[in-house]
Motif scaffolding. Structure first.
Motif, PDB file in Angstrom:
ATOM      1  N   THR A   1      -6.840  10.218   2.306  1.00 22.10           N
ATOM      2  CA  THR A   1      -6.205   9.109   3.024  1.00 22.10           C
ATOM      3  C   THR A   1      -7.256   8.331   3.804  1.00 22.10           C
ATOM      4  OG1 THR A   1      -5.725  10.482   4.966  1.00 22.10           O
ATOM      5  CG2 THR A   1      -4.002  10.322   3.290  1.00 22.10           C
ATOM      6  N   ILE A   2      -6.942   7.091   4.095  1.00 15.88           N
ATOM      7  CA  ILE A   2      -7.757   6.261   4.985  1.00 15.88           C
ATOM      8  C   ILE A   2      -6.840   5.615   6.005  1.00 15.88           C
ATOM      9  CG2 ILE A   2      -9.507   5.770   3.231  1.00 15.88           C
ATOM     10  CD1 ILE A   2      -8.164   3.006   2.877  1.00 15.88           C
ATOM     11  N   LYS A   3      -7.423   5.131   7.084  1.00 18.36           N
ATOM     12  CA  LYS A   3      -6.664   4.415   8.106  1.00 18.36           C
ATOM     13  C   LYS A   3      -6.773   2.922   7.857  1.00 18.36           C
ATOM     14  CE  LYS A   3      -4.750   7.220  11.157  1.00 18.36           C
ATOM     15  NZ  LYS A   3      -3.306   7.172  11.453  1.00 18.36           N
ATOM     16  N   ARG A   4      -5.638   2.253   7.781  1.00 18.49           N
ATOM     17  CA  ARG A   4      -5.631   0.806   7.655  1.00 18.49           C
ATOM     18  C   ARG A   4      -5.745   0.162   9.034  1.00 18.49           C
ATOM     19  NH1 ARG A   4      -4.011  -1.480   3.066  1.00 18.49           N
ATOM     20  NH2 ARG A   4      -2.894  -3.186   4.100  1.00 18.49           N
ATOM     21  N   SER A   5      -6.041  -1.120   9.057  1.00 11.49           N
ATOM     22  CA  SER A   5      -6.241  -1.806  10.338  1.00 11.49           C
ATOM     23  C   SER A   5      -4.961  -1.875  11.164  1.00 11.49           C
ATOM     24  CB  SER A   5      -6.769  -3.230  10.093  1.00 11.49           C
ATOM     25  OG  SER A   5      -5.828  -3.989   9.366  1.00 11.49           O
TER      26      SER A   5
ATOM     27  N   GLY B   1      -3.010   0.626  11.519  1.00 13.17           N
ATOM     28  CA  GLY B   1      -2.767   1.975  12.006  1.00 13.17           C
ATOM     29  C   GLY B   1      -2.071   2.893  11.027  1.00 13.17           C
ATOM     30  N   THR B   2      -1.592   2.378   9.907  1.00 16.31           N
ATOM     31  CA  THR B   2      -0.921   3.231   8.923  1.00 16.31           C
ATOM     32  C   THR B   2      -1.941   3.993   8.097  1.00 16.31           C
ATOM     33  OG1 THR B   2      -0.820   1.414   7.315  1.00 16.31           O
ATOM     34  CG2 THR B   2       1.080   1.701   8.777  1.00 16.31           C
ATOM     35  N   THR B   3      -1.479   5.070   7.490  1.00 13.63           N
ATOM     36  CA  THR B   3      -2.329   5.910   6.657  1.00 13.63           C
ATOM     37  C   THR B   3      -2.078   5.590   5.202  1.00 13.63           C
ATOM     38  OG1 THR B   3      -2.284   7.690   8.300  1.00 13.63           O
ATOM     39  CG2 THR B   3      -2.915   8.289   6.056  1.00 13.63           C
ATOM     40  N   GLN B   4      -3.118   5.184   4.481  1.00  7.85           N
ATOM     41  CA  GLN B   4      -2.986   4.826   3.067  1.00  7.85           C
ATOM     42  C   GLN B   4      -3.565   5.925   2.193  1.00  7.85           C
ATOM     43  OE1 GLN B   4      -4.598   1.008   2.032  1.00  7.85           O
ATOM     44  NE2 GLN B   4      -3.868   1.092  -0.086  1.00  7.85           N
ATOM     45  N   VAL B   5      -2.864   6.227   1.121  1.00 10.76           N
ATOM     46  CA  VAL B   5      -3.284   7.274   0.200  1.00 10.76           C
ATOM     47  C   VAL B   5      -4.373   6.732  -0.734  1.00 10.76           C
ATOM     48  CG1 VAL B   5      -2.516   8.917  -1.567  1.00 10.76           C
ATOM     49  CG2 VAL B   5      -0.954   8.228   0.284  1.00 10.76           C
ATOM     50  N   THR B   6      -5.375   7.565  -1.011  1.00 11.84           N
ATOM     51  CA  THR B   6      -6.404   7.209  -1.992  1.00 11.84           C
ATOM     52  C   THR B   6      -6.424   8.255  -3.104  1.00 11.84           C
ATOM     53  OG1 THR B   6      -8.231   8.446  -0.964  1.00 11.84           O
ATOM     54  CG2 THR B   6      -7.806   6.212  -0.144  1.00 11.84           C
ATOM     55  N   TYR B   7      -6.893   7.829  -4.270  1.00  9.51           N
ATOM     56  CA  TYR B   7      -7.012   8.736  -5.423  1.00  9.51           C
ATOM     57  C   TYR B   7      -8.371   8.490  -6.049  1.00  9.51           C
ATOM     58  CZ  TYR B   7      -5.991  10.895  -9.979  1.00  9.51           C
ATOM     59  OH  TYR B   7      -6.021  11.684 -11.107  1.00  9.51           O
ATOM     60  N   ASN B   8      -9.170   9.552  -6.086  1.00 10.55           N
ATOM     61  CA  ASN B   8     -10.549   9.453  -6.603  1.00 10.55           C
ATOM     62  C   ASN B   8     -11.307   8.298  -5.945  1.00 10.55           C
ATOM     63  OD1 ASN B   8     -10.206  11.645  -8.264  1.00 10.55           O
ATOM     64  ND2 ASN B   8      -9.830  10.440 -10.128  1.00 10.55           N
ATOM     65  N   GLY B   9     -11.105   8.123  -4.642  1.00  9.25           N
ATOM     66  CA  GLY B   9     -11.834   7.115  -3.889  1.00  9.25           C
ATOM     67  C   GLY B   9     -11.253   5.718  -3.954  1.00  9.25           C
ATOM     68  N   HIS B  10     -10.062   5.554  -4.509  1.00 12.51           N
ATOM     69  CA  HIS B  10      -9.428   4.234  -4.605  1.00 12.51           C
ATOM     70  C   HIS B  10      -8.144   4.201  -3.770  1.00 12.51           C
ATOM     71  CE1 HIS B  10     -12.099   2.908  -7.770  1.00 12.51           C
ATOM     72  NE2 HIS B  10     -11.760   3.927  -8.542  1.00 12.51           N
ATOM     73  N   PRO B  11      -8.061   3.327  -2.755  1.00 16.91           N
ATOM     74  CA  PRO B  11      -6.778   3.134  -2.070  1.00 16.91           C
ATOM     75  C   PRO B  11      -5.695   2.719  -3.073  1.00 16.91           C
ATOM     76  CG  PRO B  11      -8.553   2.132  -0.816  1.00 16.91           C
ATOM     77  CD  PRO B  11      -9.138   2.539  -2.136  1.00 16.91           C
ATOM     78  N   LEU B  12      -4.484   3.241  -2.899  1.00 14.54           N
ATOM     79  CA  LEU B  12      -3.420   3.059  -3.879  1.00 14.54           C
ATOM     80  C   LEU B  12      -2.390   2.020  -3.435  1.00 14.54           C
ATOM     81  CD1 LEU B  12      -2.712   6.775  -4.887  1.00 14.54           C
ATOM     82  CD2 LEU B  12      -4.187   5.098  -6.034  1.00 14.54           C
ATOM     83  N   TYR B  13      -1.834   1.316  -4.435  1.00 23.65           N
ATOM     84  CA  TYR B  13      -0.830   0.279  -4.195  1.00 23.65           C
ATOM     85  C   TYR B  13       0.222   0.319  -5.305  1.00 23.65           C
ATOM     86  CZ  TYR B  13      -4.877  -1.653  -1.657  1.00 23.65           C
ATOM     87  OH  TYR B  13      -5.968  -1.819  -0.845  1.00 23.65           O
ATOM     88  N   THR B  14       1.406  -0.169  -4.997  1.00 24.99           N
ATOM     89  CA  THR B  14       2.362  -0.525  -6.043  1.00 24.99           C
ATOM     90  C   THR B  14       2.296  -2.041  -6.212  1.00 24.99           C
ATOM     91  OG1 THR B  14       4.154  -0.655  -4.417  1.00 24.99           O
ATOM     92  CG2 THR B  14       3.899   1.426  -5.613  1.00 24.99           C
ATOM     93  N   TYR B  15       3.095  -2.574  -7.133  1.00 24.89           N
ATOM     94  CA  TYR B  15       3.100  -4.022  -7.396  1.00 24.89           C
ATOM     95  C   TYR B  15       4.532  -4.520  -7.340  1.00 24.89           C
ATOM     96  CZ  TYR B  15       2.633  -8.427  -9.993  1.00 24.89           C
ATOM     97  OH  TYR B  15       2.682  -9.741 -10.376  1.00 24.89           O
TER      98      TYR B  15
ATOM     99  N   PRO C   1       0.830  -1.206   0.000  1.00 21.48           N
ATOM    100  CA  PRO C   1       0.000   0.000   0.000  1.00 21.48           C
ATOM    101  C   PRO C   1       0.867   1.260   0.000  1.00 21.48           C
ATOM    102  CG  PRO C   1      -0.326  -1.318   2.001  1.00 21.48           C
ATOM    103  CD  PRO C   1       0.707  -2.004   1.211  1.00 21.48           C
ATOM    104  N   VAL C   2       0.382   2.287  -0.667  1.00 21.65           N
ATOM    105  CA  VAL C   2       1.065   3.583  -0.675  1.00 21.65           C
ATOM    106  C   VAL C   2       0.642   4.342   0.577  1.00 21.65           C
ATOM    107  CG1 VAL C   2       1.365   5.761  -1.911  1.00 21.65           C
ATOM    108  CG2 VAL C   2       1.140   3.621  -3.191  1.00 21.65           C
ATOM    109  N   THR C   3       1.609   4.642   1.421  1.00 17.12           N
ATOM    110  CA  THR C   3       1.299   5.268   2.706  1.00 17.12           C
ATOM    111  C   THR C   3       1.969   6.633   2.805  1.00 17.12           C
ATOM    112  OG1 THR C   3       3.205   4.237   3.790  1.00 17.12           O
ATOM    113  CG2 THR C   3       1.131   3.011   3.803  1.00 17.12           C
ATOM    114  N   GLY C   4       1.570   7.374   3.825  1.00 19.97           N
ATOM    115  CA  GLY C   4       2.176   8.674   4.083  1.00 19.97           C
ATOM    116  C   GLY C   4       1.220   9.801   3.790  1.00 19.97           C
ATOM    117  N   THR C   5       1.784  10.998   3.712  1.00 23.42           N
ATOM    118  CA  THR C   5       0.995  12.194   3.427  1.00 23.42           C
ATOM    119  C   THR C   5       1.166  12.538   1.962  1.00 23.42           C
ATOM    120  OG1 THR C   5       1.363  13.002   5.669  1.00 23.42           O
ATOM    121  CG2 THR C   5       0.620  14.612   4.017  1.00 23.42           C
ATOM    122  N   PRO C   6       0.088  12.526   1.184  1.00 27.28           N
ATOM    123  CA  PRO C   6       0.229  12.703  -0.263  1.00 27.28           C
ATOM    124  C   PRO C   6       0.488  14.151  -0.661  1.00 27.28           C
ATOM    125  CG  PRO C   6      -2.068  12.494   0.312  1.00 27.28           C
ATOM    126  CD  PRO C   6      -1.299  12.289   1.582  1.00 27.28           C
TER     127      PRO C   6
END
Length: 298
Positions: free
Chosen positions: A250-254, A256-270, A233-238
């Motif tokens: 941003t949203i809070k993950r279970s 406790g980390t903060t995950q970045v969202t874009y247009n309502g989609h939590p973001l990830y790398t692969y 997951p992409v975390t931090g302050t965008p």
């Protein structure tokens, strides 16, 4: 009158061969079953690796059936080589990636690897076991020297098989111990855009393509554990760079980390993308749902 030594030894050798034959066939079938499950639950959507998984499943079950039916030393040698090659492919995927797919440590991978080492040991031992007198008496006039040698077995090869098996097991153990999934991908430096195959996509500061996961919602990520190891997951302050026109939040993950969202989609790398310009994760059906690259409009 005492029985000749070969009369008492032969049943023992036959029992040993039968045990190795059954064990080798069963272990091949087991690794085939694991790969079939992985294929059906997502790996079939991975380019190139998908059909290779299917071929592995077919070969594993085919060799297992042939081993049960014939007990041939040639088939045993082929099965031993197949088990070792399958394990080698897994280790390559763990170390450097294979056809754009980077493997991580998973329970299924560890179990399959141990089974493959055991299958190699059993089948290589069977291929090297000296033939019984009845087997030696079979006509071999038309056989090649290699086939004749395989039929005769290799007395004294047991220590070599054991040594190779232990070495392979040690290499496998070290590899999976170092193959833990990567941590979260921080958004430090901001998000930016790149063009891949004519499509403008969102990337992190290092230029790696960002993805969204179909089962997620705007307020909740469903990707944890093994899933998050494949898709950090992409975390931090965008922060945003030129061309990033969507809505960041941003949203809070279970955990406790903060995950970045874009247009309502939590973001990830692969984990399979190792350099900018790659999008190996796009449209994969893996870890419980579809993955898509994040496109940027306007």
């Amino acid at each position: 009158m005492q029985p000749h030594r070969w009369m008492t030894a032969r049943p023992s050798r036959r029992h040993q061969q039968l045990g190795l034959r059954l064990a080798g066939a069963g272990l091949l079938a087991a690794t085939g079953a694991i790969h079939l499950d992985l294929y059906l639950t997502g790996y079939r959507s991975i380019p190139t690796l998908g059909w290779l998984f299917l071929l592995q499943v077919i070969a594993a079950f085919g060799l297992a059936a042939a081993m049960l039916a014939s007990g041939s030393r040639l088939i045993a040698a082929a099965g031993a080589g197949f088990a070792l090659a399958t394990l080698g492919g897994y280790l390559l995927a763990v170390w450097i990636g294979l056809f754009g797919f980077k493997e991580i440590r998973t329970t299924a991978g560890i179990v399959a690897g141990v089974i493959e080492v055991a299958a190699f040991a059993a089948l290589a031992a069977l291929a090297a076991t000296p033939a019984t007198r009845g087997q030696q008496a079979r006509p071999a006039a038309s056989s090649s020297p290699l086939l004749a040698r395989l039929r005769a077995g290799s007395p004294g090869a047991g220590p070599a098989v054991a040594g190779i098996s232990l070495t392979v097991l040690a290499v496998f153990g070290v590899s999976v111990a170092r193959a833990g999934g990567p941590g979260p991908a921080p958004a430090s430096g901001g998000l930016k855009t790149a063009t891949i195959s004519g499509v403008t996509v969102l990337t992190n500061a290092q230029g790696l393509t960002l993805y969204w996961f179909a089962p997620d919602s705007a307020t909740r990520s469903t990707c944890y554990g093994t899933c998050a190891a494949y898709w950090p997951p992409v975390t931090g302050t965008p922060t945003v760079g030129p061309g990033v026109t969507g809505t960041l939040a941003t949203i809070k993950r279970s955990d406790g980390t903060t995950q970045v969202t874009y247009n309502g989609h939590p973001l990830y790398t692969y984990v399979g993308d190792t350099a900018p310009g790659q999008d190996f994760g796009n449209n994969l059906d893996l870890n419980g749902g579809l993955w898509h690259q994040v496109t940027v409009s306007g």
